[in-house]
Design a protein around this motif. Structure first.
Motif, PDB file in Angstrom:
ATOM      1  N   GLY A  14       0.940  -1.024   0.146  1.00  0.00           N
ATOM      2  CA  GLY A  14      -0.065   0.158  -0.048  1.00  0.00           C
ATOM      3  C   GLY A  14       0.780   1.121   0.112  1.00  0.00           C
ATOM      4  N   THR A  15       1.960   1.328   0.480  1.00  0.00           N
ATOM      5  CA  THR A  15       2.968   2.368   0.399  1.00  0.00           C
ATOM      6  C   THR A  15       4.119   2.466  -0.470  1.00  0.00           C
ATOM      7  N   GLY A  16       4.364   1.246  -1.097  1.00  0.00           N
ATOM      8  CA  GLY A  16       5.399   0.929  -1.787  1.00  0.00           C
ATOM      9  C   GLY A  16       5.334   1.205  -3.515  1.00  0.00           C
ATOM     10  N   ALA A  17       4.303   1.763  -3.787  1.00  0.00           N
ATOM     11  CA  ALA A  17       4.270   2.149  -5.283  1.00  0.00           C
ATOM     12  C   ALA A  17       4.383   1.004  -6.086  1.00  0.00           C
ATOM     13  N   HIS A  18       3.894  -0.220  -5.657  1.00  0.00           N
ATOM     14  CA  HIS A  18       4.169  -1.414  -6.562  1.00  0.00           C
ATOM     15  C   HIS A  18       5.202  -2.247  -6.421  1.00  0.00           C
ATOM     16  N   ALA A  19       6.272  -1.747  -5.645  1.00  0.00           N
ATOM     17  CA  ALA A  19       7.506  -2.399  -5.414  1.00  0.00           C
ATOM     18  C   ALA A  19       7.467  -3.549  -4.584  1.00  0.00           C
ATOM     19  N   THR A  20       8.031  -4.746  -4.812  1.00  0.00           N
ATOM     20  CA  THR A  20       7.871  -5.843  -3.679  1.00  0.00           C
ATOM     21  C   THR A  20       8.718  -5.580  -2.451  1.00  0.00           C
ATOM     22  N   SER A  21       9.579  -4.805  -2.468  1.00  0.00           N
ATOM     23  CA  SER A  21      10.401  -4.333  -1.225  1.00  0.00           C
ATOM     24  C   SER A  21      10.999  -2.922  -1.562  1.00  0.00           C
ATOM     25  N   TYR A  22      11.211  -2.272  -0.306  1.00  0.00           N
ATOM     26  CA  TYR A  22      11.802  -0.981  -0.766  1.00  0.00           C
ATOM     27  C   TYR A  22      12.683  -0.562   0.577  1.00  0.00           C
ATOM     28  N   TYR A  23      13.579   0.310   0.526  1.00  0.00           N
ATOM     29  CA  TYR A  23      14.120   1.037   1.598  1.00  0.00           C
ATOM     30  C   TYR A  23      13.918   2.616   1.548  1.00  0.00           C
ATOM     31  N   ALA A  24      13.432   2.963   2.908  1.00  0.00           N
ATOM     32  CA  ALA A  24      13.145   4.258   2.916  1.00  0.00           C
ATOM     33  C   ALA A  24      13.740   4.778   4.149  1.00  0.00           C
ATOM     34  N   ILE A  25      13.859   6.347   4.088  1.00  0.00           N
ATOM     35  CA  ILE A  25      14.126   7.021   5.361  1.00  0.00           C
ATOM     36  C   ILE A  25      13.174   8.074   5.439  1.00  0.00           C
ATOM     37  N   ASN A  26      12.416   7.824   6.494  1.00  0.00           N
ATOM     38  CA  ASN A  26      11.243   8.746   6.967  1.00  0.00           C
ATOM     39  C   ASN A  26      11.744   9.650   8.098  1.00  0.00           C
ATOM     40  N   GLY A  27      12.094  10.889   8.102  1.00  0.00           N
ATOM     41  CA  GLY A  27      12.479  11.472   9.364  1.00  0.00           C
ATOM     42  C   GLY A  27      13.960  11.085   9.863  1.00  0.00           C
ATOM     43  N   GLN A  28      13.938  10.432  10.816  1.00  0.00           N
ATOM     44  CA  GLN A  28      15.279   9.985  11.583  1.00  0.00           C
ATOM     45  C   GLN A  28      15.394   8.530  11.654  1.00  0.00           C
ATOM     46  N   GLU A  29      14.533   7.743  11.109  1.00  0.00           N
ATOM     47  CA  GLU A  29      14.409   6.314  11.501  1.00  0.00           C
ATOM     48  C   GLU A  29      14.234   5.596   9.904  1.00  0.00           C
ATOM     49  N   PRO A  30      15.375   4.909   9.476  1.00  0.00           N
ATOM     50  CA  PRO A  30      15.306   4.328   8.284  1.00  0.00           C
ATOM     51  C   PRO A  30      14.626   3.045   8.523  1.00  0.00           C
ATOM     52  N   PHE A  31      13.876   2.583   7.200  1.00  0.00           N
ATOM     53  CA  PHE A  31      13.234   1.325   7.333  1.00  0.00           C
ATOM     54  C   PHE A  31      13.249   0.344   5.956  1.00  0.00           C
ATOM     55  N   ILE A  32      13.046  -0.884   6.101  1.00  0.00           N
ATOM     56  CA  ILE A  32      12.888  -1.630   4.865  1.00  0.00           C
ATOM     57  C   ILE A  32      11.523  -2.523   5.125  1.00  0.00           C
ATOM     58  N   CYS A  33      10.981  -2.248   3.921  1.00  0.00           N
ATOM     59  CA  CYS A  33       9.273  -3.095   3.826  1.00  0.00           C
ATOM     60  C   CYS A  33       9.641  -4.125   2.832  1.00  0.00           C
ATOM     61  N   SER A  34       8.969  -5.231   3.197  1.00  0.00           N
ATOM     62  CA  SER A  34       9.237  -6.146   2.391  1.00  0.00           C
ATOM     63  C   SER A  34       7.749  -7.094   2.379  1.00  0.00           C
ATOM     64  N   LEU A  35       7.312  -7.387   1.238  1.00  0.00           N
ATOM     65  CA  LEU A  35       5.963  -8.046   0.955  1.00  0.00           C
ATOM     66  C   LEU A  35       5.998  -9.604   1.453  1.00  0.00           C
ATOM     67  N   ARG A  36       4.905 -10.208   1.607  1.00  0.00           N
ATOM     68  CA  ARG A  36       4.939 -11.463   1.845  1.00  0.00           C
ATOM     69  C   ARG A  36       5.365 -12.565   0.876  1.00  0.00           C
ATOM     70  N   ARG A  37       4.900 -12.603  -0.123  1.00  0.00           N
ATOM     71  CA  ARG A  37       5.437 -13.709  -1.186  1.00  0.00           C
ATOM     72  C   ARG A  37       5.959 -13.402  -2.630  1.00  0.00           C
ATOM     73  N   TYR A  38       6.923 -14.032  -3.004  1.00  0.00           N
ATOM     74  CA  TYR A  38       7.639 -13.662  -4.442  1.00  0.00           C
ATOM     75  C   TYR A  38       7.477 -14.598  -5.238  1.00  0.00           C
ATOM     76  N   GLU A  39       7.468 -16.038  -4.504  1.00  0.00           N
ATOM     77  CA  GLU A  39       7.632 -17.228  -5.536  1.00  0.00           C
ATOM     78  C   GLU A  39       6.815 -17.266  -6.870  1.00  0.00           C
ATOM     79  N   SER A  40       5.459 -16.781  -6.697  1.00  0.00           N
ATOM     80  CA  SER A  40       4.580 -16.885  -7.766  1.00  0.00           C
ATOM     81  C   SER A  40       5.133 -16.227  -9.114  1.00  0.00           C
ATOM     82  N   PRO A  41       5.455 -14.882  -8.672  1.00  0.00           N
ATOM     83  CA  PRO A  41       5.876 -14.018  -9.807  1.00  0.00           C
ATOM     84  C   PRO A  41       7.398 -14.580 -10.536  1.00  0.00           C
ATOM     85  N   VAL A  42       8.091 -15.146  -9.511  1.00  0.00           N
ATOM     86  CA  VAL A  42       9.556 -15.384  -9.882  1.00  0.00           C
ATOM     87  C   VAL A  42       9.292 -16.555 -10.811  1.00  0.00           C
ATOM     88  N   ARG A  43       8.273 -17.283 -10.830  1.00  0.00           N
ATOM     89  CA  ARG A  43       8.235 -18.790 -11.229  1.00  0.00           C
ATOM     90  C   ARG A  43       7.665 -18.674 -12.877  1.00  0.00           C
TER      91      ARG A  43
END
Length: 336
Positions: free
Chosen positions: A148-177
């Motif tokens: 919902g926040t990652g603009a269709h990315a499967t994962s992303y790194y962001a710096i918001n204010g002072q605290e960096p974070f990494i966001c990752s979706l649940r499943r990758y195997e279906s599109p990968v295969r």
């Protein structure tokens, strides 16, 4: 749904990678005047703190123990793992000042809770956003929030204010295969001794997580990654890719790269293709990051074949050979 107003500095997209520079830096190593990138932790406290936020409904595919194992092995690969690669290239003496930075004891501290109050729009997806002590890096494993926040990315790194974070979706195997992605992600058939590696997967990661390991174990860990099913959903290499951003390296699949701290030629490492291993491009990148962070200058031959010198964090084009200059001059005359 509100639009996320923070900068996404790293997106690991499941799609064809585009040619770009093989390494480049996220230019400002001190955003908001703070030393937020992990390369700075290697030079001061030798401690990296992190937390894992995994909403209750997400634990059916990946539990916290697996997530922490991936995270800690990924952090070790960007430090001890790169030191192993420098030594394997026969250049330990040349980089004897860098190896202690990469290979000195590194304390990894997992905090029990993330500061959800610092995550943008968290309350749009979950009922509460309690505060917790700040850490160097937050990891969020949540399909609703990250998609919902990652603009269709499967994962992303962001710096918001002072605290960096990494966001990752649940499943990758279906599109990968899917067949269309087989040119991007190596198929499972390329992994030798696959059944044995699957059985050893958790034990191999536990051993690497403990700290010092050799090149043989390093190769096995990456072979497990290519099997697709060690963690049943989230690929180790995706975590490694995003942590590359947390240290200060930029994406390499973008069509255009800005900034002055970068190399000149296309590469194939993990910051370009999020399913590759850490490669020569990333070795160059980490060395130049460390030099920049401590304010030193260095000239060295790139770890990648057929590349030029890297001076002060920037690859310089090699001087044209006399024969090449003569040919260019003759061709220019003929064209006229």
């Amino acid at each position: 749904m509100k639009k996320a107003l923070y900068a996404l500095l790293g997106l690991a997209l499941l799609g064809p990678a585009l040619r770009a520079d093989p390494y480049s830096h996220l230019e400002d190593l001190r955003p908001n005047g703070k030393r937020l990138f992990l390369v700075n932790r290697l030079l001061d406290s030798r401690t990296i703190s992190y937390c894992v936020e995994m909403p209750e409904e997400e634990t059916d595919f990946l539990d916290r123990t697996q997530a922490r194992a991936m995270i800690e092995v990924a952090l070790r690969e960007w430090t001890h793992g790169i030191a192993l690669r420098i030594a394997a290239a026969g250049r330990a003496d040349e980089f004897k000042d860098i190896l202690p930075v990469l290979d000195a004891p590194l304390r990894l501290v997992a905090q029990p809770q993330c500061n959800k109050a610092a995550l943008p729009l968290w309350k749009d997806f979950y009922a509460s956003a309690p505060s917790a002590p700040a850490v160097d890096l937050m990891f969020v494993f949540s399909t609703p929030y990250c998609s919902g926040t990652g603009a269709h990315a499967t994962s992303y790194y962001a710096i918001n204010g002072q605290e960096p974070f990494i966001c990752s979706l649940r499943r990758y195997e279906s599109p990968v295969r899917t067949p269309s992605d087989q040119d991007y992600f190596p198929p499972m058939a390329k992994v030798e001794n696959q059944a044995e590696l699957q059985r050893q997967g958790a034990a191999l990661f536990a051993q690497a997580k403990a700290g010092k390991y050799d090149g043989a174990l390093q190769k096995k860990v990456w072979a497990v990654n290519y099997i697709f099913s060690y963690d049943d959903a989230t690929y180790f290499s995706i975590v490694v890719h995003e942590i590359g951003h947390a240290f200060g390296l930029a994406d390499e699949y973008l069509e255009e790269r800005t900034g002055e701290y970068k190399s000149l030629q296309p590469g194939e490492g993990i910051m370009r293709r999020a399913y590759q291993e850490i490669g020569c491009d990333e070795i160059d990148g980490m060395i130049t990051l460390i030099d920049r962070a401590r304010g030193t200058q260095r000239k060295f031959k790139s770890f990648c074949p057929n590349r030029g010198l890297i001076c002060g964090g920037k690859e310089v084009p090699p001087p044209a050979a006399p024969l090449q200059n003569a040919l260019q001059k003759e061709l220019s005359h003929l064209i006229k």
